[in-house]
Structure formats: C-alpha cells, structure tokens
Enzyme design. Structure first.
Site, PDB file in Angstrom:
ATOM      1  N   HIS A  61       0.815  -1.215   0.000  1.00 48.76           N
ATOM      2  CA  HIS A  61       0.000   0.000   0.000  1.00 48.76           C
ATOM      3  C   HIS A  61       0.851   1.269   0.000  1.00 48.76           C
ATOM      4  CE1 HIS A  61       0.294  -0.145   4.547  1.00 48.76           C
ATOM      5  NE2 HIS A  61       0.405   1.150   4.336  1.00 48.76           N
ATOM      6  N   ASP A 104      -0.220  -7.628   1.611  1.00 46.22           N
ATOM      7  CA  ASP A 104       0.266  -6.248   1.621  1.00 46.22           C
ATOM      8  C   ASP A 104       1.788  -6.236   1.800  1.00 46.22           C
ATOM      9  OD1 ASP A 104       0.418  -3.505   1.706  1.00 46.22           O
ATOM     10  OD2 ASP A 104      -0.487  -3.307   3.697  1.00 46.22           O
ATOM     11  N   GLY A 198       4.798  -0.066   6.170  1.00 45.47           N
ATOM     12  CA  GLY A 198       5.899  -0.728   5.476  1.00 45.47           C
ATOM     13  C   GLY A 198       7.077  -1.045   6.352  1.00 45.47           C
TER      14      GLY A 198
END
Length: 251
Positions: A61, A104, A198
């Site tokens: 994302h 993700d 992240g």
C-alpha cells in the site's frame, strides 16, 4: 468498523499519509541499521528494511506512481549524518495478489547497491511463525502523538503477539487471514500508525512482519495492529530477488 489501511484509508479517515508509532521511545542511535525511510516530495512517507544491498522490503500500500528517495544509515531524518546513504527506486514490485487488504507486501529495487557498514546492515527474513513468547518490536519515524507530531529520531515500541482467534474476534467483520500477524503494545495506545507503514515487525532479531493496517485510533487494543506475515511470503521474496540480479554483480 473503520480500518486504518495505512496509507490509503488512513488518509481518508485522518488526513494523514503513512503510519506512526505512538507511546514508544527513542531507539538507541543506529541500533536498527536495517531501517530505511521512503521519501517523496521531500518528506518521509513509509518505512522499510534493507533485505539485499539493492532491495528494500515494504508494504504494497506504500506504492506510488513516482520513484522514492530511499535513505538508510540515519537515526534522525532532519540531520545531516555522515553515515547517511541515499538512493532512488528504479522498480516497484508489489505482490501480484495484493487486493488493498491482504498480501500487503512489496519489494523496491534501488538504483545501486548500499555500502554495508556498522550503520547500514541487512536483516534476515524469519522462516518460522512467531509465537506469543517471541520478543518483538516495531520501529519507525512516523507521528508519535496521533496528531502529526513528528519525532526527531527513530522510535520503537515493544509488541506483544496475540492469537489469530483473539485478533479475529476483536476485528469482527474485517478479515484477518493466516498470512497476517496481530500485535498490541504493552499498554493502551502503544503501537504503529501513519508514517510507520511498510516498516518492520522484528522478532528475536529477524524481520517477521510488515506494518499493514490498524484501527481508526492508533494503538487501540480493541483493533490490534496487523502486520503482513513474512514467513508466508519467503518463497515469493526469494523468487523476486533471484529474478532481479541484472547489473547487480557488475555494480
């Protein structure tokens, strides 16, 4: 139930981008040499970790339409530390099954190899599944107050792993899959949020997860923090790295 799909939904809900650590502490200077800051338009956007000299692991994302500047080897993003190394991303490789929620995870190829030093190091990928007895932390440069208060140095917070059953019960209708890890801080309102997207969940010295999403309020144990489980994607990561060695040995 509102969900903090850190960058995308979080931007809509709270007018912020990325994910941030709340209720944490200053990391000892240069104690997390694998950490990378993904920067866009002069500001920090997401975190990541260096898994090969020319590759950073982060969340899918975090993908944007333009190259990132990647900074490693620093404690403070505002200082001009002599240990700093800067790169540009030349390729973004999100997981092919990323659907805005599950899977993700993403790899970013850098324009050159990092020079490994005491302040810039690779981190190994965890092979096994984490358990409730694992010693875990998450780190990042995001907002520390859930109100756009940025830290002067890298932050970290302890993470307690919770069971999938407990996580699913707390999240209710939001799907929690087997390729996710759930965790909470040791007290209320400790955990990640915008700007930490992240970044890593590090357990027993290895990267076990990638910061993915949380609830509408950062660190709220009623909606535990959710990470992408590294062990579920080791084969994909290895394949991507092996398929992207062009020019690597010549650099």
């Amino acid at each position: 139930m509102a969900v903090h799909f850190v960058l995308l939904l979080f931007f809509v809900l709270n007018g912020a981008d990325g994910s941030r650590i709340v209720g944490g502490r200053d990391a000892p200077p240069h104690s997390r040499p694998y950490m990378a800051s993904l920067q866009f338009r002069g500001g920090h956007n997401c975190g990541g970790v260096l898994v090969r000299e020319d590759f950073v692991l982060t969340a899918a994302h975090c993908e944007i339409s333009r190259p990132y500047k990647v900074v490693v080897g620093v404690d403070s993003l505002s200082g001009n530390e002599s240990t700093k190394q800067e790169f540009t991303t030349v390729r973004s490789i999100p997981h092919p099954n990323y659907d805005g929620h599950a899977n993700d995870i993403m790899l970013l190829k850098l324009n050159r190899k990092a020079n490994l030093t005491s302040e810039v190091q690779l981190i190994s990928l965890m092979r096994r599944r984490v358990t409730r007895t694992s010693r875990c932390i998450t780190t990042g440069w995001g907002d520390i107050g859930d109100n756009n208060t940025l830290p002067s140095t890298l932050q970290e917070v302890n993470v307690t792993i919770i069971t999938q059953r407990s996580c699913r019960r707390r999240w209710g209708m939001v799907p929690i899959t087997g390729s996710m890890i759930c965790g909470t801080g040791s007290s209320v309102f400790q955990g990640f949020c915008s700007g930490d997207s992240g970044g890593p969940l590090v357990c027993d010295g290895e990267t076990a997860g990638v910061v993915s999403f949380s609830g509408q309020r950062c660190g709220d144990p009623r909606t535990p923090d959710v990470y992408t489980r590294i062990s579920s994607f080791r084969e994909w990561i290895t394949t991507v790295l092996n398929n992207n060695k062009e020019n690597y040995d010549k650099q």
